[in-house]
Design a protein around this motif. Structure first.
Motif, PDB file in Angstrom:
ATOM      1  N   LEU A   4     -26.558  88.234 100.120  1.00 22.32           N
ATOM      2  CA  LEU A   4     -25.280  87.976 100.778  1.00 22.32           C
ATOM      3  C   LEU A   4     -25.388  88.554 102.183  1.00 22.32           C
ATOM      4  O   LEU A   4     -25.718  89.723 102.369  1.00 22.32           O
ATOM      5  CB  LEU A   4     -24.131  88.637 100.027  1.00 22.32           C
ATOM      6  CG  LEU A   4     -23.700  87.969  98.714  1.00 22.32           C
ATOM      7  CD1 LEU A   4     -22.746  88.867  97.945  1.00 22.32           C
ATOM      8  CD2 LEU A   4     -23.044  86.611  98.984  1.00 22.32           C
ATOM      9  N   PHE A   5     -25.110  87.705 103.190  1.00 20.03           N
ATOM     10  CA  PHE A   5     -25.232  88.103 104.595  1.00 20.03           C
ATOM     11  C   PHE A   5     -23.846  88.074 105.223  1.00 20.03           C
ATOM     12  O   PHE A   5     -23.159  87.055 105.178  1.00 20.03           O
ATOM     13  CB  PHE A   5     -26.168  87.134 105.324  1.00 20.03           C
ATOM     14  CG  PHE A   5     -26.423  87.490 106.768  1.00 20.03           C
ATOM     15  CD1 PHE A   5     -27.024  88.680 107.116  1.00 20.03           C
ATOM     16  CD2 PHE A   5     -26.044  86.623 107.786  1.00 20.03           C
ATOM     17  CE1 PHE A   5     -27.261  89.008 108.435  1.00 20.03           C
ATOM     18  CE2 PHE A   5     -26.269  86.932 109.111  1.00 20.03           C
ATOM     19  CZ  PHE A   5     -26.882  88.134 109.443  1.00 20.03           C
ATOM     20  N   VAL A   6     -23.405  89.216 105.774  1.00 21.29           N
ATOM     21  CA  VAL A   6     -22.052  89.311 106.340  1.00 21.29           C
ATOM     22  C   VAL A   6     -22.034  88.642 107.709  1.00 21.29           C
ATOM     23  O   VAL A   6     -22.713  89.090 108.637  1.00 21.29           O
ATOM     24  CB  VAL A   6     -21.612  90.785 106.473  1.00 21.29           C
ATOM     25  CG1 VAL A   6     -20.174  90.845 106.992  1.00 21.29           C
ATOM     26  CG2 VAL A   6     -21.719  91.504 105.141  1.00 21.29           C
ATOM     27  N   ILE A   7     -21.257  87.563 107.845  1.00 20.21           N
ATOM     28  CA  ILE A   7     -21.178  86.833 109.113  1.00 20.21           C
ATOM     29  C   ILE A   7     -19.862  87.082 109.839  1.00 20.21           C
ATOM     30  O   ILE A   7     -19.698  86.668 110.986  1.00 20.21           O
ATOM     31  CB  ILE A   7     -21.366  85.311 108.895  1.00 20.21           C
ATOM     32  CG1 ILE A   7     -20.290  84.750 107.974  1.00 20.21           C
ATOM     33  CG2 ILE A   7     -22.751  85.015 108.360  1.00 20.21           C
ATOM     34  CD1 ILE A   7     -20.324  83.240 107.828  1.00 20.21           C
ATOM     35  N   ASP A  11     -18.476  94.767 108.680  1.00 24.79           N
ATOM     36  CA  ASP A  11     -19.891  94.981 108.345  1.00 24.79           C
ATOM     37  C   ASP A  11     -20.779  93.836 108.835  1.00 24.79           C
ATOM     38  O   ASP A  11     -21.867  93.624 108.304  1.00 24.79           O
ATOM     39  CB  ASP A  11     -20.054  95.142 106.834  1.00 24.79           C
ATOM     40  CG  ASP A  11     -19.284  96.330 106.291  1.00 24.79           C
ATOM     41  OD1 ASP A  11     -19.748  97.452 106.506  1.00 24.79           O
ATOM     42  OD2 ASP A  11     -18.221  96.123 105.682  1.00 24.79           O
ATOM     43  N   GLN A  12     -20.314  93.098 109.857  1.00 23.64           N
ATOM     44  CA  GLN A  12     -21.049  91.936 110.351  1.00 23.64           C
ATOM     45  C   GLN A  12     -22.502  92.296 110.668  1.00 23.64           C
ATOM     46  O   GLN A  12     -22.787  93.290 111.313  1.00 23.64           O
ATOM     47  CB  GLN A  12     -20.385  91.381 111.609  1.00 23.64           C
ATOM     48  CG  GLN A  12     -21.048  90.116 112.142  1.00 23.64           C
ATOM     49  CD  GLN A  12     -20.261  89.518 113.301  1.00 23.64           C
ATOM     50  OE1 GLN A  12     -19.202  89.987 113.650  1.00 23.64           O
ATOM     51  NE2 GLN A  12     -20.798  88.483 113.909  1.00 23.64           N
ATOM     52  N   ALA A 317     -23.385  73.711 115.436  1.00 21.07           N
ATOM     53  CA  ALA A 317     -23.987  74.482 116.526  1.00 21.07           C
ATOM     54  C   ALA A 317     -23.259  75.813 116.714  1.00 21.07           C
ATOM     55  O   ALA A 317     -23.882  76.851 116.935  1.00 21.07           O
ATOM     56  CB  ALA A 317     -23.954  73.672 117.819  1.00 21.07           C
ATOM     57  N   ILE A 318     -21.917  75.794 116.618  1.00 18.47           N
ATOM     58  CA  ILE A 318     -21.137  77.033 116.772  1.00 18.47           C
ATOM     59  C   ILE A 318     -21.464  78.005 115.647  1.00 18.47           C
ATOM     60  O   ILE A 318     -21.663  79.206 115.873  1.00 18.47           O
ATOM     61  CB  ILE A 318     -19.632  76.713 116.809  1.00 18.47           C
ATOM     62  CG1 ILE A 318     -19.288  75.980 118.117  1.00 18.47           C
ATOM     63  CG2 ILE A 318     -18.800  77.979 116.671  1.00 18.47           C
ATOM     64  CD1 ILE A 318     -17.895  75.378 118.128  1.00 18.47           C
ATOM     65  N   PHE A 323     -24.196  82.840 113.602  1.00 17.88           N
ATOM     66  CA  PHE A 323     -25.168  83.432 112.687  1.00 17.88           C
ATOM     67  C   PHE A 323     -26.284  84.121 113.468  1.00 17.88           C
ATOM     68  O   PHE A 323     -26.746  85.202 113.104  1.00 17.88           O
ATOM     69  CB  PHE A 323     -25.774  82.366 111.765  1.00 17.88           C
ATOM     70  CG  PHE A 323     -24.786  81.758 110.813  1.00 17.88           C
ATOM     71  CD1 PHE A 323     -23.592  82.405 110.514  1.00 17.88           C
ATOM     72  CD2 PHE A 323     -25.039  80.539 110.209  1.00 17.88           C
ATOM     73  CE1 PHE A 323     -22.675  81.844 109.643  1.00 17.88           C
ATOM     74  CE2 PHE A 323     -24.124  79.975 109.340  1.00 17.88           C
ATOM     75  CZ  PHE A 323     -22.946  80.623 109.050  1.00 17.88           C
ATOM     76  N   TYR A 324     -26.735  83.475 114.548  1.00 17.99           N
ATOM     77  CA  TYR A 324     -27.813  84.045 115.356  1.00 17.99           C
ATOM     78  C   TYR A 324     -27.373  85.372 115.978  1.00 17.99           C
ATOM     79  O   TYR A 324     -28.121  86.354 115.973  1.00 17.99           O
ATOM     80  CB  TYR A 324     -28.226  83.061 116.451  1.00 17.99           C
ATOM     81  CG  TYR A 324     -29.247  83.618 117.417  1.00 17.99           C
ATOM     82  CD1 TYR A 324     -30.596  83.637 117.092  1.00 17.99           C
ATOM     83  CD2 TYR A 324     -28.859  84.138 118.652  1.00 17.99           C
ATOM     84  CE1 TYR A 324     -31.540  84.153 117.960  1.00 17.99           C
ATOM     85  CE2 TYR A 324     -29.792  84.659 119.537  1.00 17.99           C
ATOM     86  CZ  TYR A 324     -31.126  84.666 119.182  1.00 17.99           C
ATOM     87  OH  TYR A 324     -32.046  85.184 120.047  1.00 17.99           O
TER      88      TYR A 324
END
Length: 573
Positions: A4-7, A11-12, A317-318, A323-324
Motif C-alpha cells: 500500500l503506497f500513500v499518495i 503520510d504521503q 497524466a495528473i 504519484f511521481y
C-alpha cells in the motif's frame, strides 16, 4: 510483494509492504502495523487480511468515518492492483506485486534459433519505426480511410507526447490547455481540479487573445455539477433551450453561446473538469440542419468526443505526476533519514569523547591537578577537531562549487598535510614519510580544497596501517611532463581493500572504519578532485596495502582551457 503506497495525506510517500502470512491493522494507534498520522482515521480503523489464493481484502473495523475503495464505502472488499483505499483524508494505492503464477508464465516463452526447422516465419511487408511517428504528427500524408481516422488520433498522439515528460503540475496543466485550444479552436478555457476537501479550484486559465482588463471567466455551476455528478462531457449551445440547465444560471447571462465541459477522469475518481467556450462574437449560428431553426454551432459531437478523450488523458497524466512527486518525496525522506541516522551516530561518539574530556578537566580543577586537566583538554581538543572535520566534509559534499584557483606550490600543500598528521601517525605507531618532487611546477589550483582532499586520504592511509608490523605511509608528489599531470600518491602497507569493494569506497556513508568513520572523507576528496578536472586512481592488494593517486591534469600558460577540465600551469620555478 503486495504493498500500500500513500499518495495523499499526512503520510504521503510512505510504502507499507503486505505480508501473506498474517492480517495487518491500519489506524492511528501505535499498536497498528500500519500507523497513519491522520486525525480523521480511527485508532483501529481497518484491517488488510490475506486470502488463500495470495489475494488481499480490506475489512472495516467499525471506524467512525468509514473505509472507501475507489470512492465507494465498504464493509469489506477484495483488493486489486490499482485500487485506491481511503481512510479519513489518507488515500493509499494498492499494488499486487508479481505473483508466483505470473513469474511462471514467462517460462512458457520460447525464442527459436535462426536455423530452427520450426521457424516458418516469412516477412511480407515492413515499415520503419519512425514512420508511425511521422504519420501521427502529419496525418494528411496518409490516404483514404486512414487519413480520416488519423486526424483525431493525431491529437491524442500529440497529447501524449506533450505531457508524458512533464513532472511538474504547474507545467503540465498549461500544456493541456494549449492542446485544447489547438484541437477545438476555443476562445477561453480553464482547468479546475478538486482540492483535499473536494472543492473545485481553478489551476490553469487561458484566453485566445489578450484578455480585457476587467474580463472574468465565469463558469456555470450547473454545467460543472452535471459533468461531475454524471461523469459526462457536455456541449451547451443555447442554454434556455436546454432543459438540463436552469435559466437563472444560464451561460447566456454571461454572453456565451457555446461551451464544452468534460471531466478530468483519473483511473478511479474524477479529479476535476476542463472547460472551454466560444463567445457570441465568434460567429455562432442559430440555423440547424436543412435550414430549420435550432442550435448549431462550431462545437460538434466529434469535438466533444475528442475533449472527453483529452480529459481522460489529462487525468492519467495528473495522477502520474502526483504519484511521481510522492515517490520523489519518499526517496528524499529516505535519504534524509539515512543521513541523520549515520551522522547522529558519529556525532554521539564525538560528544561522548568531549564529555569524557570535560569530566577529567572538572576533576583536575577540583583536585588542582594540572596533569589531569591537560589530559582532559587533549581529549576535548581531539574531538573538537573531529567535529570540525565532519562539518567541513558535510559542507564540501553538500554543494557544487567552482574551485578558487590561485598560483600554488603543490609540494607546500602536501607538506603541510604531512606535518599536520605526524602526531597522529606517531600516536598509532605508523611511520609517515614525505617524498616531494623538486621538479614539480607551480600550478593554478584551489589550495584549501586540495588540502582537505589530501588530508582525508592520508588520514585513511594511517588508519589502514594501524596495528600492522612495520606500519608505514608514504606520501609523494610527481610531475609527468608528457601529459602535464601533477600527481600526489599516498601509499600504505595496511590491510588493503578487497577488489569487490574498491568500486564502492567512494559512495557516501560507505565506511570500513566502523564507529570511527563517517563515510564522507573519500566522497569529499573525489568531489574536490573532480572539480579540478582530475581523478583518484586506486590500486590495492589484500593484506599488502593500497595506493591512492590523485591525478591533476594541467596546461601550460596562465588560463584554464575552456571545457577541458584542465588546470593551467603557472611556472616551472
Amino acid at each position: 510483494m503486495a504493498s500500500l503506497f500513500v499518495i495523499q495525506g499526512a503520510d504521503q510517500g510512505k510504502r507499507f509492504e503486505l505480508k501473506a502470512s498474517k492480517p495487518l491493522a491500519l489506524g492511528r494507534d501505535n499498536s497498528n502495523a500500519i500507523r497513519l498520522h491522520d486525525t480523521e482515521v480511527s485508532r483501529r480503523h481497518a484491517e488488510v487480511r490475506p486470502g488463500d489464493d495470495q489475494s488481499f481484502r480490506i475489512v472495516d473495523l467499525g471506524s467512525a468515518n468509514g473505509t472507501y475503495v475507489n470512492g465507494k464505502p465498504i464493509d469489506q472488499s477484495t483488493l486489486r492492483s490499482g485500487d485506491r483505499v481511503q481512510l479519513g483524508q489518507t488515500v493509499l494505492l494498492f499494488n499486487e506485486g508479481q505473483t508466483k503464477d505470473d513469474r511462471d508464465l514467462t517460462a512458457r516463452v520460447d525464442v527459436l534459433q535462426r536455423a530452427s526447422p520450426e521457424d516458418r516465419s516469412a516477412i511480407l511487408k515492413s515499415i520503419p519505426a519512425g514512420e508511425g511517428s511521422r504519420v501521427l504528427q502529419a496525418p494528411e500524408v496518409a490516404g483514404g480511410w486512414l487519413r480520416d481516422r488519423l486526424v483525431n488520433l493525431s491529437v491524442m498522439y500529440r497529447a501524449t507526447q506533450a505531457i508524458s515528460h512533464v513532472v511538474e503540475l504547474d507545467s503540465l496543466l498549461p500544456q493541456i490547455l494549449e492542446l485544447v485550444f489547438e484541437s477545438i479552436g476555443a476562445d477561453r478555457g480553464a482547468i479546475l481540479l478538486k482540492d483535499d476537501e473536494g472543492r473545485l479550484v481553478p489551476k490553469a486559465v487561458r484566453w485566445r487573445g489578450p484578455a480585457e482588463p476587467n474580463e472574468r471567466l465565469t463558469i456555470s455551476r450547473s454545467i460543472v455539477d452535471h459533468v461531475l455528478e454524471q461523469g459526462q462531457g457536455v456541449i451547451t449551445s443555447d442554454a434556455p433551450g436546454d432543459k438540463r440547465f436552469s435559466p437563472a444560471q444560464s451561460i447566456v447571462d454571461y454572453g456565451i453561446r457555446e461551451a464544452i465541459c468534460v471531466p478530468v477522469q483519473g483511473r478511479h475518481v474524477t479529479l476535476g473538469v476542463i472547460y472551454a467556450d466560444i463567445q457570441a462574437a465568434s460567429g455562432f449560428a442559430l440555423t440547424g440542419p436543412g435550414g430549420k431553426d435550432g442550435p448549431r454551432g462550431r462545437f460538434t459531437q466529434d469535438h466533444l468526443m475528442l475533449m472527453v478523450a483529452i480529459g481522460h488523458q489529462a487525468g492519467l497524466a495528473i495522477e502520474n505526476t502526483v504519484f511521481y512527486q510522492a515517490k520523489l518525496q519518499a526517496e528524499r525522506l529516505a535519504a534524509v533519514g539515512q543521513t541523520i541516522a549515520t551522522l547522529s551516530h558519529h556525532i554521539k561518539n564525538i560528544l561522548q569523547g568531549i564529555r569524557g574530556g570535560s569530566y577529567l578537566i572538572d576533576m583536575g580543577l577540583n583536585e588542582k591537578d594540572e596533569t589531569i586537566v591537560r589530559r582532559g583538554w587533549t581529549i576535548v581538543e581531539k574531538n573538537q577537531a573531529k567535529i570540525y572535520n565532519l562539518v567541513m566534509d558535510m559542507l564540501s559534499f553538500s554543494k557544487d562549487r567552482e574551485p578558487a584557483l590561485e598560483p600554488t606550490d603543490l609540494n607546500e600543500i602536501v607538506s603541510d598535510v604531512v606535518e599536520l598528521m605526524q602526531s597522529r601517525a606517531q600516536e598509532l605507531s605508523v611511520e609517515l614519510t614525505w617524498r616531494p618532487d623538486s621538479g614539480l611546477p607551480q600550478v593554478m589550483i584551489d589550495p584549501d580544497g586540495l588540502h582537505r582532499a589530501i588530508l582525508n586520504i592520508v588520514t585513511n592511509a594511517i588508519d589502514a596501517a594501524e596495528g600492522v608490523a612495520g606500519a608505514r605511509v608514504t606520501v609523494a608528489t610527481s610531475w609527468d611532463p608528457e601529459s602535464s599531470t601533477a600527481k600526489v600518491a599516498v601509499t600504505d602497507n595496511g590491510v588493503g581493500i578487497p577488489e569487490a569493494e574498491i568500486a564502492s569506497i567512494f559512495q557516501i556513508f560507505a565506511s570500513t572504519k566502523g564507529a570511527r568513520g563517517t563515510g564522507l572523507g573519500l566522497p569529499v576528496s573525489q568531489k574536490i578532485v573532480r572539480e579540478h578536472g582530475g581523478k583518484i586512481v586506486v590500486t590495492s592488494q589484500l593484506g599488502q596495502g593500497s595506493t591512492f593517486t590523485i591525478e591533476l591534469p594541467m596546461r601550460r600558460g596562465g588560463e584554464a582551457k575552456p571545457g577541458t577540465g584542465e588546470m593551467p600551469v603557472v611556472s616551472e620555478s
